[in-house]
Design an enzyme around this catalytic site. Structure first.
Site, mmCIF file in Angstrom:
data_model
loop_
_atom_site.group_PDB
_atom_site.id
_atom_site.type_symbol
_atom_site.label_atom_id
_atom_site.label_comp_id
_atom_site.label_asym_id
_atom_site.label_seq_id
_atom_site.Cartn_x
_atom_site.Cartn_y
_atom_site.Cartn_z
ATOM 1 N N ARG A 108 -15.161 -0.130 -23.866
ATOM 2 C CA ARG A 108 -15.028 -1.872 -23.548
ATOM 3 C C ARG A 108 -16.476 -1.997 -23.098
ATOM 4 O O ARG A 108 -16.728 -1.857 -21.754
ATOM 5 C CB ARG A 108 -14.206 -2.193 -22.556
ATOM 6 C CG ARG A 108 -12.505 -2.211 -23.069
ATOM 7 C CD ARG A 108 -11.673 -2.546 -22.100
ATOM 8 N NE ARG A 108 -10.484 -2.908 -22.540
ATOM 9 C CZ ARG A 108 -9.351 -2.172 -22.396
ATOM 10 N NH1 ARG A 108 -9.120 -0.913 -21.718
ATOM 11 N NH2 ARG A 108 -8.053 -2.714 -22.849
ATOM 12 N N ASN A 163 -2.734 -5.882 -26.501
ATOM 13 C CA ASN A 163 -2.759 -6.934 -25.305
ATOM 14 C C ASN A 163 -2.913 -8.280 -25.908
ATOM 15 O O ASN A 163 -2.287 -9.146 -25.436
ATOM 16 C CB ASN A 163 -3.760 -6.417 -24.145
ATOM 17 C CG ASN A 163 -3.742 -4.785 -23.987
ATOM 18 O OD1 ASN A 163 -2.508 -4.350 -24.165
ATOM 19 N ND2 ASN A 163 -4.757 -4.353 -23.638
ATOM 20 N N ASP A 164 -3.850 -8.532 -26.569
ATOM 21 C CA ASP A 164 -4.321 -9.936 -27.172
ATOM 22 C C ASP A 164 -3.331 -10.278 -27.994
ATOM 23 O O ASP A 164 -2.983 -11.416 -28.275
ATOM 24 C CB ASP A 164 -5.536 -9.974 -27.373
ATOM 25 C CG ASP A 164 -6.501 -10.364 -26.278
ATOM 26 O OD1 ASP A 164 -6.527 -10.898 -25.440
ATOM 27 O OD2 ASP A 164 -7.570 -9.431 -26.276
ATOM 28 N N GLU A 174 -6.247 -8.496 -33.346
ATOM 29 C CA GLU A 174 -5.637 -9.020 -32.032
ATOM 30 C C GLU A 174 -5.390 -10.448 -32.139
ATOM 31 O O GLU A 174 -4.983 -11.313 -31.085
ATOM 32 C CB GLU A 174 -6.388 -8.568 -30.908
ATOM 33 C CG GLU A 174 -7.967 -8.810 -30.719
ATOM 34 C CD GLU A 174 -8.881 -8.172 -29.755
ATOM 35 O OE1 GLU A 174 -7.979 -8.011 -28.784
ATOM 36 O OE2 GLU A 174 -10.082 -8.397 -29.673
ATOM 37 N N CYS A 231 -5.272 0.266 -29.660
ATOM 38 C CA CYS A 231 -5.828 0.553 -28.451
ATOM 39 C C CYS A 231 -5.331 -0.181 -27.389
ATOM 40 O O CYS A 231 -5.539 -0.409 -26.330
ATOM 41 C CB CYS A 231 -7.185 0.586 -28.394
ATOM 42 S SG CYS A 231 -7.862 -1.149 -29.114
ATOM 43 N N HIS A 262 0.771 -1.241 -0.086
ATOM 44 C CA HIS A 262 -0.139 0.033 -0.069
ATOM 45 C C HIS A 262 0.783 1.260 -0.080
ATOM 46 O O HIS A 262 0.491 2.222 -0.409
ATOM 47 C CB HIS A 262 -0.967 -0.210 1.158
ATOM 48 C CG HIS A 262 -1.502 -1.498 1.179
ATOM 49 N ND1 HIS A 262 -2.323 -1.839 0.455
ATOM 50 C CD2 HIS A 262 -1.624 -2.381 2.227
ATOM 51 C CE1 HIS A 262 -2.712 -3.060 0.458
ATOM 52 N NE2 HIS A 262 -2.354 -3.471 1.853
HETATM 53 C C1 PEP Z 1 -6.205 -5.458 -26.602
HETATM 54 O O1 PEP Z 1 -6.656 -6.569 -26.482
HETATM 55 O O2 PEP Z 1 -5.125 -5.000 -26.723
HETATM 56 C C2 PEP Z 1 -7.229 -4.575 -26.152
HETATM 57 C C3 PEP Z 1 -7.354 -3.406 -26.247
HETATM 58 O O3 PEP Z 1 -8.583 -5.356 -25.687
HETATM 59 P P1 PEP Z 1 -8.797 -5.881 -24.098
HETATM 60 O O4 PEP Z 1 -7.481 -5.311 -23.237
HETATM 61 O O5 PEP Z 1 -10.083 -5.420 -23.669
HETATM 62 O O6 PEP Z 1 -8.696 -7.316 -24.553
HETATM 63 MG MG MG Z 2 -8.454 -7.692 -26.481
#
Ligand code: PEP
Ligand code: MG
Length: 684
Positions: A419, A571-572, A548, A619, A312
């Site tokens: 989202r 991210n994916d 993705e 994104c 924390h």
């Molecule tokens: C991603 O996959 O990069 C993305 C923006 O979607 P999420 O993080 O909601 O899966």
């Molecule tokens: Mg994603």
């Protein structure tokens, strides 16, 4: 007892032998420490069934925080949840969703690695190495902070009835203090940071604990002493858990215990006395309450001997924008003179004997950082025009209607990713079409003409929704998620599309389908959308897809002909390209979207889109990372969508470079062999 005190050993018959159960693994990087446990207790408490959590041969009551904490469950471990009662199945499903959703702990992990510029000392005087907990430099004398720990004797001040009244009054006052602290920290640092004080309230509300103290008071013991004894016993139990990372849980209990004792013994006792000048505060460890009470005008930085990066102290230091180093070891506590030291929260170091030249260069560095940040904030409403006039749109990722207004205030030029699944989480039934129209309209209103990219439901994978009764899958990230789920569930997809089209008359709105991996999926989704649009009777809106999945990259040429835009979800994409579960506790550190394998995929995507005359956005987390934003710009990405705090610095960064510089950086990044090499590239 099994109702809130010590976890009972398993194997003992407890009446749950035939009860339904589920096994779930804790995702993200946190174990069942205070905040995630509070989340779990909150979910469990919505149900009438009795619910137990079993782990490592022990059993805890899922509705009693202290009991859960003592299980000592670590990140990545699996727990068994059993429920007995009228709503047992529903409770188990809700708990599965809560646990698999990360219990509030994993948001923004993907964006957290933004590389901060570094300062280096010239001399090599004595220095302590710890864990970087909050970035930035602090320069000043050290001061040892010792919260006086209140210890009381068993000296009742009045009759048992009077002591009982004092106890209840102190408990209520403590609850109110925590409520205020929670609201303050929430306003300053956000919901998840403030959760710790909800956790403290839950510890305080533990009926088991209160009951024990009341019994002792009724038997003639002093209220303060009885409280102290009961809390100390629980602290001792938690502290016996072998893992040192679990020590934080004992600290939370101790913190709540001291809060009530301060109230019972009088506030003056235990109040820290600060020196008259600003200091770098060193402490063994700080409780959440200590840290939240710090006066940022008097404290330049924090260094603790104990604690870890998710402590924390670290979280609150970041929210107060104070540089901090944790886990510097006990040597930190031995230093105490008035010589100025340098605390580097970015590198995790405390320099005890800086030279005059080091002090001067650290001061310059500090002033530069401050100037940069102020300039970025002041200029956040200006477009991200590169020095040669090339424009990159900087947009926001949001999840709640209210965030649209915050995005505009942060300098966003639109929403690049809404989202929508968050409109569906944490409820008992899907939102109605009208509710969805209302949510989307609130956003278009706040955006006042700026574009809103609405991503259709991306459920599945890590995000489960109990009322959708989705069958369990062995590989949910490779299963029915995103568009695959929507195409199978028209009862969800059609009302959502209807809501999007109805809201499209209130402002510029674009539709984006998640997780598209084949052309057939895109065509089917577009057909459904078109049917819905004609029913609603409104004009067409641009339709794009998230890129993705590796197959979407490879087929980008074909896909580009049938969409208006792409937005790369790094991210994916990173998880699927590197074949690393993005939530895997042991592998998460290697999931870097700046890996050349991912950058080359994005390069292919942009080339394919360019050939078809379509634009590409990003994104995923690397859009908000300085090196990522620069590389993506150089690759030809036109829109970067990111979390709100990243917007001003990314815009400022882009305004400082030319397109040629960004392209050169991207070219070098594409040629790298590892993510580490990309991270080590000098930025212009
Ligand atoms: C991603 O996959 O990069 C993305 C923006 O979607 P999420 O993080 O909601 O899966
Ligand atoms: Mg994603």
């Amino acid at each position: 007892g099994g109702d809130g005190g010590a976890p009972a050993p398993a194997g003992e018959a407890d009446g749950f032998e035939d009860a339904p159960s589920i096994d779930v693994r804790l995702v993200g990087r946190a174990g069942l420490h205070a905040r995630p446990s509070t989340w779990l207790v909150e979910v469990a408490s919505r149900y009438r069934s009795e619910i137990r959590v079993r782990h490592g041969g022990r059993t805890a009551n899922a509705k009693a925080l202290a009991s859960l904490l003592k299980l000592g469950v670590e990140a990545g471990e699996t727990i068994r949840i059993v429920a007995r009662g009228p709503d047992a199945e529903a409770a188990l499903e809700a708990l599965r969703e809560a646990v698999e959703g990360g219990l509030g702990e994993q948001e923004e992990a993907e964006e957290a690695r933004a590389a901060a510029p570094a300062w280096r000392p010239e001399s090599n005087g004595r220095a302590l190495a710890g864990v970087p907990a909050s970035p930035g430099l602090a320069i000043g004398p050290l001061w040892r902070f010792q919260a006086a720990r209140i210890v009381v004797d068993d000296r009742p001040e009045g009759e048992p009835a009077e002591e009982a009244r004092r106890l209840e009054a102190a408990l209520e006052a403590a609850r109110e203090q925590l409520e205020t602290l929670h609201d303050e920290v929430e306003a300053r640092a956000g919901k998840s940071e403030a959760m710790i004080f909800r956790a403290h309230q839950a510890l305080l509300a533990d009926e088991d604990l209160r009951g024990e103290v009341r019994v002792a008071v009724a038997a003639g013991h002093g209220a303060a002493w009885a409280w102290q004894r009961a809390v100390d016993a629980r602290v001792a139990e938690v502290a016996t858990v072998a893992d040192p990372r679990l020590a934080g849980r004992a600290a939370d209990l101790r913190d709540v215990g001291q809060r009530v004792l301060r109230l019972l013994a009088g506030e003056e006792r235990g109040a820290p006395r600060f020196p008259g000048h600003p200091v770098i505060l060193v402490a063994d460890d700080l409780t959440p309450s200590d840290t939240a009470r710090l006066d940022p005008a008097r404290v330049l930085g924090l260094c603790t001997a104990g604690g870890g990066p998710t402590s924390h102290t670290a979280i609150i230091a970041r929210s107060l924008d104070l540089p901090a180093v944790v886990g510097a070891g006990p040597a930190a506590l031995d230093v105490a003179d008035d010589r100025p030291c340098i605390l580097d929260g970015t590198a995790g170091r405390l320099y005890l004997e800086p030279s005059a030249a080091d002090l001067a260069s650290a001061r310059r560095f500090q002033a530069e950082l401050r100037g940069e940040r102020d300039r970025a904030m002041e200029t956040r409403f200006r477009p991200a025009l590169l020095r040669d006039g090339h424009r990159v749109e900087v947009a926001a990722n949001i999840a709640r209607p209210g965030e649209a207004a915050e995005a505009v205030e942060a300098g966003a030029e639109g929403v690049g990713l809404m989202r929508t699944e968050f409109l569906f989480l944490g409820r008992d039934a899907a939102p109605t079409e009208d509710e969805q129209v209302a949510a989307l309209t609130e956003m278009t209103r706040a955006l006042a003409g700026l574009p809103l990219i609405v991503r259709t439901l991306d459920i599945g994978g890590d995000k489960a929704v109990p009322y959708l009764s989705m069958p369990a899958e062995d590989n949910p990230f490779l299963g029915v998620r995103g568009i695959r789920l929507c195409l199978r569930r028209p009862e969800l997809f059609v009302p959502q599309l209807r809501a999007i089209y109805r809201a499209s008359v209130t402002g510029p709105l674009l539709i984006m389908f998640p997780m598209v991996s084949t052309l057939e999926e895109l065509r089917e989704a577009k057909e459904t959308a078109e049917r819905v649009r004609l029913e609603v009777g409104v004009a067409p809106v641009p339709i794009g897809i998230m890129v993705e999945v590796p197959s979407a990259v490879v087929m980008a040429e074909e896909l580009a002909r049938e969409v208006d835009f792409f937005s790369v979800g790094t991210n994916d994409l990173t998880q699927y390209v590197l074949a690393i579960d993005r939530m895997h506790p042991a592998l998460a550190a290697q999931v870097d979207g700046l890996h050349p394998a991912v950058l080359r995929m994005i390069d292919l995507t942009v080339r394919a889109a360019d050939a078809a005359g379509k634009w590409v956005g990003v994104c995923g987390g690397i859009a908000g990372d300085p090196a990522g934003a620069l590389a993506l710009t150089g690759l030809g990405v036109r829109e970067l969508s990111m979390s709100l705090p990243s917007i001003p610095p990314v815009k400022a960064l882009l305004r400082g470079v030319t397109l040629a510089q960004a392209r050169a950086f991207a070219k070098r990044a594409l040629a790298c062999a590892t993510a580490g090499e990309v991270r080590a590239l000098p930025m212009p």
